[in-house]
Write an enzyme that holds these catalytic residues in place. Structure first.
Site, PDB file in Angstrom:
ATOM      1  CB  CYS A  16      -0.921  -0.002   1.206  1.00  0.00           C
ATOM      2  SG  CYS A  16      -0.031  -0.271   2.733  1.00  0.00           S
ATOM      3  CD  GLU A  44      -3.251   1.067  -4.167  1.00  0.00           C
ATOM      4  OE1 GLU A  44      -4.480   0.843  -4.127  1.00  0.00           O
ATOM      5  OE2 GLU A  44      -2.513   0.976  -3.173  1.00  0.00           O
TER       6      GLU A  44
HETATM    7  P1  NAD Z   1      -9.975  -5.029  -1.488  1.00  0.00           P
HETATM    8  O1  NAD Z   1     -10.492  -3.697  -1.063  1.00  0.00           O
HETATM    9  O2  NAD Z   1     -10.429  -5.568  -2.782  1.00  0.00           O
HETATM   10  O3  NAD Z   1     -10.339  -6.142  -0.399  1.00  0.00           O
HETATM   11  C1  NAD Z   1      -9.934  -6.028   0.948  1.00  0.00           C
HETATM   12  C2  NAD Z   1     -10.839  -6.893   1.815  1.00  0.00           C
HETATM   13  O4  NAD Z   1     -12.173  -6.391   1.741  1.00  0.00           O
HETATM   14  C3  NAD Z   1     -10.922  -8.361   1.386  1.00  0.00           C
HETATM   15  O5  NAD Z   1     -11.029  -9.177   2.535  1.00  0.00           O
HETATM   16  C4  NAD Z   1     -12.207  -8.398   0.590  1.00  0.00           C
HETATM   17  O6  NAD Z   1     -12.802  -9.670   0.562  1.00  0.00           O
HETATM   18  C5  NAD Z   1     -13.071  -7.423   1.372  1.00  0.00           C
HETATM   19  N1  NAD Z   1     -14.161  -6.797   0.608  1.00  0.00           N
HETATM   20  C6  NAD Z   1     -14.294  -6.676  -0.734  1.00  0.00           C
HETATM   21  N2  NAD Z   1     -15.450  -6.048  -1.034  1.00  0.00           N
HETATM   22  C7  NAD Z   1     -16.060  -5.747   0.138  1.00  0.00           C
HETATM   23  C8  NAD Z   1     -17.268  -5.088   0.500  1.00  0.00           C
HETATM   24  N3  NAD Z   1     -18.094  -4.591  -0.415  1.00  0.00           N
HETATM   25  N4  NAD Z   1     -17.559  -4.945   1.823  1.00  0.00           N
HETATM   26  C9  NAD Z   1     -16.727  -5.409   2.762  1.00  0.00           C
HETATM   27  N5  NAD Z   1     -15.576  -6.056   2.486  1.00  0.00           N
HETATM   28  C10 NAD Z   1     -15.234  -6.218   1.195  1.00  0.00           C
HETATM   29  O7  NAD Z   1      -8.387  -4.907  -1.423  1.00  0.00           O
HETATM   30  P2  NAD Z   1      -7.303  -6.009  -1.806  1.00  0.00           P
HETATM   31  O8  NAD Z   1      -7.275  -6.137  -3.293  1.00  0.00           O
HETATM   32  O9  NAD Z   1      -7.493  -7.223  -0.976  1.00  0.00           O
HETATM   33  O10 NAD Z   1      -5.964  -5.296  -1.280  1.00  0.00           O
HETATM   34  C11 NAD Z   1      -5.300  -4.302  -1.988  1.00  0.00           C
HETATM   35  C12 NAD Z   1      -5.661  -2.934  -1.457  1.00  0.00           C
HETATM   36  O11 NAD Z   1      -5.401  -2.855  -0.061  1.00  0.00           O
HETATM   37  C13 NAD Z   1      -4.792  -1.840  -2.071  1.00  0.00           C
HETATM   38  O12 NAD Z   1      -5.601  -0.746  -2.395  1.00  0.00           O
HETATM   39  C14 NAD Z   1      -3.828  -1.472  -0.952  1.00  0.00           C
HETATM   40  O13 NAD Z   1      -3.293  -0.186  -1.031  1.00  0.00           O
HETATM   41  C15 NAD Z   1      -4.682  -1.669   0.257  1.00  0.00           C
HETATM   42  N6  NAD Z   1      -3.871  -1.849   1.462  1.00  0.00           N
HETATM   43  C16 NAD Z   1      -3.782  -0.804   2.356  1.00  0.00           C
HETATM   44  C17 NAD Z   1      -2.970  -0.925   3.492  1.00  0.00           C
HETATM   45  C18 NAD Z   1      -2.815   0.209   4.480  1.00  0.00           C
HETATM   46  O14 NAD Z   1      -2.253  -0.019   5.535  1.00  0.00           O
HETATM   47  N7  NAD Z   1      -3.288   1.395   4.178  1.00  0.00           N
HETATM   48  C19 NAD Z   1      -2.284  -2.123   3.712  1.00  0.00           C
HETATM   49  C20 NAD Z   1      -2.404  -3.158   2.786  1.00  0.00           C
HETATM   50  C21 NAD Z   1      -3.212  -3.006   1.659  1.00  0.00           C
END
Ligand code: NAD
Length: 493
Positions: A287, A387
């Site tokens: 991230c 991103e």
């Molecule tokens: P994502 O948002 O697609 O999914 C994250 C989680 O949310 C998963 O468990 C997913 O199943 C769940 N999810 C998906 N749709 C949902 C909904 N409508 N309601 C509730 N939960 C839902 O993200 P990803 O692809 O798993 O991870 C990548 C993203 O995470 C990138 O944007 C990255 O920057 C971010 N990230 C941020 C940090 C931080 O500390 N700021 C750390 C790691 C990753």
């Protein structure tokens, strides 16, 4: 083949619809294991179990702080005893090089130990007040929030889970946790440890399944007191909307597009090495990745040449063999990253190296992308604005300090950023101007349990890690004591 289950109310259980789906090894496209698919009904069961545990049986919530701290230390020890297996699972499930997965496991162990210690530290404030009501003593206590829903992404499967679980449990909450369906194996194993260590029934619940169903239900449930989410900004926005029903507490750790600003007086070789860490560590699926290099014009050519040499020399291969870079997490994600690369080319950026799928030898069946550098980028390009979450970095140039700051802040995100310069005063000046929560001077990416982690702007709300990370999972109560009972202060007039 092994079928991974959910852990609800102290029991391993299948999804109410009896469905399962595979989790895939991104190094070769083969099925690693099957996992049960949770449903809304399963979320209701898990939330009900967590509520009973917090509001009725109260075993974890009422455990004295020394015993709670001891239990977190036991969890850390148990992870450590199986460190190699945890690292192997994350490496296979996610695609990160084994040694990077080992670092994640170390960080997870230290995170539990950190919160085992910090939960015993002094907290709360004490105030002597006398402002017309008569002499009063006012003090604050911290209490657990209640039932916390924790939702995590796939890029650091174990570590992102622990960054939430350790402080939430340290504070005495009951939790319902959901990992990303892309990478569940290390998280299931963590719950096997919770079971073995006899965490009180209902205090720790694991649900699996699609975010749009299971995650959304967790965020929307009015029986949940807090939802904390790490993931994309887009899903973070929908979590916020879903959470509005009962105005539950919300913690959001979201995406980033972080600037890495390099001045001409910086140590060039050092800046190149840190830039490599900033963008290619964990395949760029970070991230806080330094995905926008903003460099002083006079040294750009020398820097880009050296960075490209280093990127082209990176080894790519099966993550268990410890290459410099493994595969991206899924085929879909690989295709997404490749389509961003195509957009970069179409919009006129100069492709310096990489830019394609890597298919040599055994990698042919995996989801590998070569480390990619785009030169001559401008702020309006999609690859500079959005991103990408992969091994793709853009290069922009500046001539003045103000121009560097303006470019750095020209983004809706505000997660991280770095400045490289030999001029100490300038480093401090520029870093203070960058609107981001996590910043570095002359390095990129080091992270510590002690220091708060989180974003400005559309990168999130709240902080993880450190004392702030514990306080996110606490309510603060103000208690006011009249030191002269029987008097009413100015009310007596
Ligand atoms: P994502 O948002 O697609 O999914 C994250 C989680 O949310 C998963 O468990 C997913 O199943 C769940 N999810 C998906 N749709 C949902 C909904 N409508 N309601 C509730 N939960 C839902 O993200 P990803 O692809 O798993 O991870 C990548 C993203 O995470 C990138 O944007 C990255 O920057 C971010 N990230 C941020 C940090 C931080 O500390 N700021 C750390 C790691 C990753």
């Amino acid at each position: 083949m092994d079928q991974k289950k959910m852990f609800i109310d102290g029991c391993w259980t299948e999804g109410s619809e009896g469905k399962s789906e595979p989790t895939i090894n991104p190094a070769n496209g083969q099925v690693l294991a099957y996992m049960t698919v949770g449903t809304k009904e399963d979320v209701h069961r898990a939330v009900a179990a967590a509520r009973r545990s917090f509001y009725e049986t109260r075993e974890w919530r009422d455990l004295d702080s020394q015993s709670r701290s001891d239990k977190l230390l036991e969890i850390a020890d148990a992870i450590e005893a199986e460190k190699e297996e945890f690292a192997r699972l994350d490496s296979m499930d996610h695609g990160k090089p084994l040694r990077e997965a080992e670092c994640d496991v170390d960080d997870a162990i230290h995170c539990f130990r950190y919160y085992a210690g910090i939960l015993k530290a002094p907290c709360g404030g004490s105030y002597e007040v006398n402002d017309g009501f008569g002499a009063m003593h006012s003090y604050t206590i911290h209490e657990p929030v209640g039932v916390c829903a924790l939702i995590t992404p796939w890029n650091y499967p174990l570590l992102m889970a622990v960054w939430k679980l350790a402080p939430a449990l340290a504070a005495g909450n009951s939790v319902v946790f959901k990992p990303s369906s892309n990478c569940v194996l290390s998280c299931v194993k963590l719950f096997e440890i919770f079971e073995k260590l006899e965490m009180p029934k209902g205090s720790v619940n694991l649900v699996l399944g699609p975010g749009s169903v299971v995650g959304n239900e967790m965020a929307a449930s009015t029986d949940v007191d807090m939802v904390t989410f790490t993931g994309s900004t887009q899903v973070g926005q929908s979590i916020m909307r879903a959470a509005a029903g009962n105005v539950k507490k919300v913690g959001l750790e979201l995406g980033g597009k972080s600037p890495n600003v390099i001045f001409a007086d910086a140590d060039l070789e050092g800046a190149v090495e840190w830039a490599m860490v900033g963008i290619f560590f964990n395949q760029g699926e970070v991230c806080s990745a330094g995905s926008r290099i903003i460099i002083e014009e006079s040294i750009k050519d020398a820097f880009v040449k050296r960075l490209a040499q280093r990127a082209n020399a990176m080894t790519i291969g099966n993550p268990l063999d410890n290459p410099d870079m493994g595969p991206l997490v899924t085929e879909g994600h690989m295709n997404r990253v490749l389509s961003y690369i195509q957009k970069g080319i179409d919009e006129g950026a100069t492709l310096v190296c990489g830019g394609e799928r890597y298919t040599e030898g055994e990698c042919a069946s995996g989801y590998y992308v070569r480390p990619t550098i785009f030169n001559d980028c401008t702020s309006d390009m999609t690859i500079v604005r959005e991103e990408i979450f992969g091994p793709v970095v853009t290069i922009q140039t500046f001539r003045t300090e103000q121009e560097a700051i303006d470019l750095a802040n020209d983004t809706p995100y505000g997660l991280a950023g770095a400045v490289f310069t030999a001029d100490g005063a300038r480093a401090l000046r520029v870093i203070r101007e960058i609107r981001a929560g996590i910043t570095w001077i002359n390095c990129y990416n080091p992270t510590f349990n002690e220091a708060p982690w989180g974003g400005y702007k559309m990168s999130g709300i709240g902080r993880e890690l450190g004392v702030h990370g514990l306080e996110e999972y606490q309510e603060v109560k103000q208690i006011n004591i009249n030191l002269n009972p029987g008097t009413l202060g100015w009310y007596e007039h």
